[in-house]
Enzyme design. Structure first.
Site, PDB file in Angstrom:
ATOM      1  N   ARG A   1       0.815  -1.101  -0.049  1.00  0.00           N
ATOM      2  CA  ARG A   1      -0.190   0.135  -0.084  1.00  0.00           C
ATOM      3  C   ARG A   1       0.885   1.252  -0.042  1.00  0.00           C
ATOM      4  NH1 ARG A   1      -3.135  -3.338   3.451  1.00  0.00           N
ATOM      5  NH2 ARG A   1      -5.171  -3.870   2.657  1.00  0.00           N
TER       6      ARG A   1
ATOM      7  N   ARG B   1     -13.200  -7.991   9.125  1.00  0.00           N
ATOM      8  CA  ARG B   1     -12.709  -9.397   8.991  1.00  0.00           C
ATOM      9  C   ARG B   1     -12.385 -10.168  10.095  1.00  0.00           C
ATOM     10  NH1 ARG B   1      -9.208  -6.579   4.231  1.00  0.00           N
ATOM     11  NH2 ARG B   1     -10.586  -6.701   2.433  1.00  0.00           N
TER      12      ARG B   1
ATOM     13  N   ASP C   1     -10.495  -4.194   8.292  1.00  0.00           N
ATOM     14  CA  ASP C   1      -9.676  -5.148   8.867  1.00  0.00           C
ATOM     15  C   ASP C   1     -10.577  -5.907  10.096  1.00  0.00           C
ATOM     16  OD1 ASP C   1      -6.859  -4.275   7.382  1.00  0.00           O
ATOM     17  OD2 ASP C   1      -8.371  -2.822   7.758  1.00  0.00           O
TER      18      ASP C   1
ATOM     19  N   HIS D   1      -3.245   0.494   8.301  1.00  0.00           N
ATOM     20  CA  HIS D   1      -4.108  -0.308   7.477  1.00  0.00           C
ATOM     21  C   HIS D   1      -2.801  -0.821   6.510  1.00  0.00           C
ATOM     22  CE1 HIS D   1      -7.127  -1.954   4.700  1.00  0.00           C
ATOM     23  NE2 HIS D   1      -6.553  -1.140   3.789  1.00  0.00           N
TER      24      HIS D   1
HETATM   25  P1  NAD Z   1     -10.306   2.109  -9.668  1.00  0.00           P
HETATM   26  O1  NAD Z   1      -9.219   2.142 -10.370  1.00  0.00           O
HETATM   27  O2  NAD Z   1     -11.417   0.969  -9.978  1.00  0.00           O
HETATM   28  O3  NAD Z   1     -11.063   3.503  -9.482  1.00  0.00           O
HETATM   29  C1  NAD Z   1     -10.336   4.710  -9.088  1.00  0.00           C
HETATM   30  C2  NAD Z   1     -10.880   5.786  -9.829  1.00  0.00           C
HETATM   31  O4  NAD Z   1     -10.547   6.899  -9.459  1.00  0.00           O
HETATM   32  C3  NAD Z   1     -11.052   5.672 -11.347  1.00  0.00           C
HETATM   33  O5  NAD Z   1     -12.358   5.951 -11.782  1.00  0.00           O
HETATM   34  C4  NAD Z   1     -10.249   7.002 -11.922  1.00  0.00           C
HETATM   35  O6  NAD Z   1     -10.805   7.451 -13.209  1.00  0.00           O
HETATM   36  C5  NAD Z   1     -10.567   7.770 -10.712  1.00  0.00           C
HETATM   37  N1  NAD Z   1      -9.744   9.034 -10.686  1.00  0.00           N
HETATM   38  C6  NAD Z   1      -8.242   9.040 -10.871  1.00  0.00           C
HETATM   39  N2  NAD Z   1      -7.821  10.109 -10.746  1.00  0.00           N
HETATM   40  C7  NAD Z   1      -8.758  11.096 -10.308  1.00  0.00           C
HETATM   41  C8  NAD Z   1      -8.836  12.387 -10.217  1.00  0.00           C
HETATM   42  N3  NAD Z   1      -7.834  13.127 -10.056  1.00  0.00           N
HETATM   43  N4  NAD Z   1     -10.066  12.885  -9.779  1.00  0.00           N
HETATM   44  C9  NAD Z   1     -11.128  12.124  -9.922  1.00  0.00           C
HETATM   45  N5  NAD Z   1     -11.001  10.823 -10.097  1.00  0.00           N
HETATM   46  C10 NAD Z   1      -9.841  10.130 -10.229  1.00  0.00           C
HETATM   47  O7  NAD Z   1      -9.933   1.666  -8.196  1.00  0.00           O
HETATM   48  P2  NAD Z   1     -10.592   1.199  -6.989  1.00  0.00           P
HETATM   49  O8  NAD Z   1     -10.468  -0.382  -6.846  1.00  0.00           O
HETATM   50  O9  NAD Z   1     -11.996   1.777  -6.993  1.00  0.00           O
HETATM   51  O10 NAD Z   1      -9.627   1.576  -5.636  1.00  0.00           O
HETATM   52  C11 NAD Z   1      -9.618   2.954  -5.174  1.00  0.00           C
HETATM   53  C12 NAD Z   1      -8.694   3.133  -4.224  1.00  0.00           C
HETATM   54  O11 NAD Z   1      -9.300   2.552  -3.082  1.00  0.00           O
HETATM   55  C13 NAD Z   1      -7.305   2.640  -4.362  1.00  0.00           C
HETATM   56  O12 NAD Z   1      -6.385   3.581  -3.938  1.00  0.00           O
HETATM   57  C14 NAD Z   1      -7.525   1.327  -3.526  1.00  0.00           C
HETATM   58  O13 NAD Z   1      -6.046   0.792  -3.098  1.00  0.00           O
HETATM   59  C15 NAD Z   1      -8.291   1.783  -2.154  1.00  0.00           C
HETATM   60  N6  NAD Z   1      -8.879   0.618  -1.465  1.00  0.00           N
HETATM   61  C16 NAD Z   1      -8.874   0.943  -0.226  1.00  0.00           C
HETATM   62  C17 NAD Z   1      -9.635   0.204   0.770  1.00  0.00           C
HETATM   63  C18 NAD Z   1      -9.558   0.437   2.192  1.00  0.00           C
HETATM   64  O14 NAD Z   1      -9.689  -0.455   3.170  1.00  0.00           O
HETATM   65  N7  NAD Z   1      -9.145   1.759   2.627  1.00  0.00           N
HETATM   66  C19 NAD Z   1      -9.887  -1.086   0.286  1.00  0.00           C
HETATM   67  C20 NAD Z   1      -9.865  -1.321  -1.129  1.00  0.00           C
HETATM   68  C21 NAD Z   1      -9.395  -0.283  -1.926  1.00  0.00           C
END
Ligand code: NAD
Length: 316
Positions: free
Chosen positions: A92, A155, A152, A179
């Site tokens: 991450r 889970r 987490d 995380h």
């Molecule tokens: P994804 O690629 O499906 O979606 C990301 C979106 O962000 C895309 O639609 C993209 O166009 C958009 N984007 C990129 N730059 C942008 C900007 N400047 N302005 C507006 N939109 C923008 O990715 P995802 O699977 O949805 O994951 C998103 C984030 O969530 C990742 O960083 C991932 O690691 C994180 N995540 C966090 C957790 C958690 O527990 N916190 C869990 C799963 C995923």
């Protein structure tokens, strides 16, 4: 305090996580107005259409539309899920530099239109992105929340509940810290109802601490396992974000392991990390500081240090 008569949410980043959150919110009546923003504007229009077509089957009505940053001025919560998803094998923290640049282009226009609600951050590495959001926005710590170790912890409660054959609702145990790789379970504070998990293990040969440590490891690595199997994780985090949103809108004073800014708690300053936190309509009401044993204090300090190393390298 947010206006009590309004529940307007703006989602920035309508990828898998953003839309899983949107879908959970629609099905759980989480808000009454939902705005979708993404660099891919065409996608937000399609997503809004798709969700609107489900409204006839939703538990209550909701105004859903594709928007832009000017819609954030009177929003109550802006949820940030924008960024690049974690790749197989990528930690991450490796995501940090890519996502920090994206956040600059998001936070500034939101603050510029007078947003005065709560930021809720999901983008990884979430503790650092929450820290960045606070720095870039200049908001008080109470109004910048990260999803932290809420997923987490969910889970963990599920797996510990399965192990003891007890409903997860009666498992009061937390994953705390970053995380990510340095997160851990303070087992000395884990309870089944009001009985210590350690006492249950000591009094029953059927159970062992080794098995609980294996569960902790399973929790810590489960994101990677899911990513290898289906490229990304999103339903669980979408529901965790919905849970946090409801705790805010319903002024619940619920304890959730969100990513909160520490101001002296656990002897730490200026670090944003997953800890049991009381969440209500104002955002973070307070941090419920656990009385950790010496080994757990060491692990927590190590987790804070891991994050701090990266803060120091940030160019904000
Ligand atoms: P994804 O690629 O499906 O979606 C990301 C979106 O962000 C895309 O639609 C993209 O166009 C958009 N984007 C990129 N730059 C942008 C900007 N400047 N302005 C507006 N939109 C923008 O990715 P995802 O699977 O949805 O994951 C998103 C984030 O969530 C990742 O960083 C991932 O690691 C994180 N995540 C966090 C957790 C958690 O527990 N916190 C869990 C799963 C995923």
């Amino acid at each position: 305090m947010l206006r009590s008569d309004s529940k307007k949410v703006v989602i920035v980043g309508t990828g898998m996580v953003g839309m899983s959150y949107a879908y959970a919110m629609l099905n759980q009546s989480g808000c009454d107005e939902m705005v979708l923003i993404d660099v891919n504007e065409k996608k937000t229009i399609g997503e809004a259409m798709d969700l609107n077509h489900g409204l006839a089957f939703a538990p209550s009505t909701m105004k859903i539309y594709a928007g832009n940053y000017s819609d954030c001025g009177d929003a109550d919560i802006v949820v940030i899920c924008a960024g690049v998803a974690q790749k197989p094998g990528e930690s991450r923290l490796d995501l940090l530099n890519r996502n920090a640049a994206v956040f600059k282009t998001i936070i500034e226009p939101i603050v510029a239109v007078g947003f005065h609600g709560i930021f809720l951050v999901a983008t990884n590495p979430v503790d650092i992105m929450t820290y960045i959001t606070r720095k870039l926005s200049g908001f008080p710590a109470a109004r910048v929340i990260g999803s932290g170790t809420t997923l987490d912890t969910a889970r963990l409660r599920f797996l510990v509940g399965e192990y003891f054959g007890i409903n997860p609702r009666n498992i009061h145990a937390y994953v705390i810290g970053e995380h990510g790789d340095s997160e851990f379970v303070p087992w000395s504070k884990a309870l089944i109802a009001t009985k210590s998990v350690i006492d249950v293990v000591n009094q029953n040969r059927e159970y062992s601490m080794n098995q609980l440590i294996a569960i902790q490891e399973e929790v810590r690595t489960s994101a990677q396992v899911i990513i290898e199997a289906k490229k990304a994780t999103y339903y669980g985090i979408g529901m965790a974000l919905t849970r946090i949103t409801k705790a805010i809108f319903q002024d619940e004073n619920s304890v959730l392991t969100v990513s909160s800014m520490l101001c002296g708690e656990y002897g730490e300053q200026d670090v944003t990390i997953g800890v049991p936190t009381i969440v209500n309509r104002n955002g973070i009401k307070d941090i419920l500081e656990l009385n950790l044993n010496d080994e757990e204090v060491e692990k927590f300090k190590n987790s804070c240090e891991t994050l701090r190393k990266f803060y120091n390298e940030l160019e904000l």
